[in-house]
Design a protein around this motif. Sequence first.
Motif, mmCIF file in Angstrom:
data_model
loop_
_atom_site.group_PDB
_atom_site.id
_atom_site.type_symbol
_atom_site.label_atom_id
_atom_site.label_comp_id
_atom_site.label_asym_id
_atom_site.label_seq_id
_atom_site.Cartn_x
_atom_site.Cartn_y
_atom_site.Cartn_z
ATOM 1 N N TYR A 182 -19.918 -4.521 -22.360
ATOM 2 C CA TYR A 182 -19.942 -4.058 -20.981
ATOM 3 C C TYR A 182 -20.994 -2.964 -20.840
ATOM 4 N N LEU A 183 -21.929 -3.143 -19.961
ATOM 5 C CA LEU A 183 -23.032 -2.185 -19.746
ATOM 6 C C LEU A 183 -23.759 -1.870 -21.058
ATOM 7 N N ASN A 215 -11.541 -11.239 -17.400
ATOM 8 C CA ASN A 215 -10.578 -10.472 -16.603
ATOM 9 C C ASN A 215 -10.728 -8.972 -16.837
ATOM 10 N N LEU A 216 -10.992 -8.597 -18.076
ATOM 11 C CA LEU A 216 -11.241 -7.179 -18.375
ATOM 12 C C LEU A 216 -12.512 -6.695 -17.683
ATOM 13 N N TYR A 217 -13.583 -7.489 -17.737
ATOM 14 C CA TYR A 217 -14.825 -7.134 -17.041
ATOM 15 C C TYR A 217 -14.563 -6.925 -15.550
ATOM 16 N N GLU A 218 -13.823 -7.841 -14.950
ATOM 17 C CA GLU A 218 -13.528 -7.734 -13.519
ATOM 18 C C GLU A 218 -12.768 -6.456 -13.209
ATOM 19 N N GLN A 219 -11.797 -6.115 -14.057
ATOM 20 C CA GLN A 219 -11.032 -4.881 -13.874
ATOM 21 C C GLN A 219 -11.946 -3.659 -13.995
ATOM 22 N N LEU A 220 -12.839 -3.682 -14.963
ATOM 23 C CA LEU A 220 -13.769 -2.556 -15.145
ATOM 24 C C LEU A 220 -14.701 -2.419 -13.945
ATOM 25 N N ARG A 264 -14.905 0.609 -11.174
ATOM 26 C CA ARG A 264 -16.181 1.325 -11.216
ATOM 27 C C ARG A 264 -16.396 2.092 -12.522
ATOM 28 N N PHE A 265 -16.057 1.426 -13.625
ATOM 29 C CA PHE A 265 -16.303 2.022 -14.942
ATOM 30 C C PHE A 265 -17.798 2.140 -15.167
ATOM 31 N N ASP A 266 -18.218 3.253 -15.765
ATOM 32 C CA ASP A 266 -19.623 3.411 -16.134
ATOM 33 C C ASP A 266 -19.699 3.980 -17.543
ATOM 34 N N ARG A 267 -20.891 4.339 -17.975
ATOM 35 C CA ARG A 267 -21.076 4.783 -19.360
ATOM 36 C C ARG A 267 -20.394 6.113 -19.674
ATOM 37 N N GLY A 268 -19.961 6.825 -18.671
ATOM 38 C CA GLY A 268 -19.244 8.074 -18.898
ATOM 39 C C GLY A 268 -17.758 7.879 -19.150
ATOM 40 N N ASP A 269 -17.278 6.658 -18.993
ATOM 41 C CA ASP A 269 -15.855 6.368 -19.180
ATOM 42 C C ASP A 269 -15.579 5.852 -20.587
ATOM 43 N N ILE A 270 -14.308 5.825 -20.946
ATOM 44 C CA ILE A 270 -13.879 5.416 -22.283
ATOM 45 C C ILE A 270 -12.792 4.352 -22.158
ATOM 46 N N SER A 299 -5.102 1.027 -16.072
ATOM 47 C CA SER A 299 -4.533 0.316 -17.219
ATOM 48 C C SER A 299 -4.618 -1.183 -16.967
ATOM 49 N N PHE A 300 -4.694 -1.905 -18.058
ATOM 50 C CA PHE A 300 -4.767 -3.360 -18.020
ATOM 51 C C PHE A 300 -3.879 -3.863 -19.142
ATOM 52 N N THR A 301 -2.905 -4.670 -18.819
ATOM 53 C CA THR A 301 -1.971 -5.176 -19.815
ATOM 54 C C THR A 301 -2.381 -6.590 -20.219
ATOM 55 N N LEU A 302 -2.444 -6.786 -21.531
ATOM 56 C CA LEU A 302 -2.789 -8.098 -22.072
ATOM 57 C C LEU A 302 -1.529 -8.770 -22.604
#
Length: 73
Positions: free
Chosen positions: A55-56, A20-25, A29-35, A3-6
Amino acid sequence: MESFTLPAGEEYKTLDTVKNLYEQLILSRFDRGDILIALGGGVVGDLVGYTAATYLRGIQFIQMPTSLLSMVD
């Protein structure tokens, strides 16, 4: 699940917040299989939607608006 709180408010709708969201992702290790799920008002939906689209070269995105304005927007 990550989770990421804005912070609330239009003044946080910036590329720094997206960075900051990109860094968290990346760290998570977020990839195309994640939501990404945006739970919040218009600022949250805008930021997370933009991040998901860029992102990606696009990952899945679910928006769950919590304010009437963001529901009709």
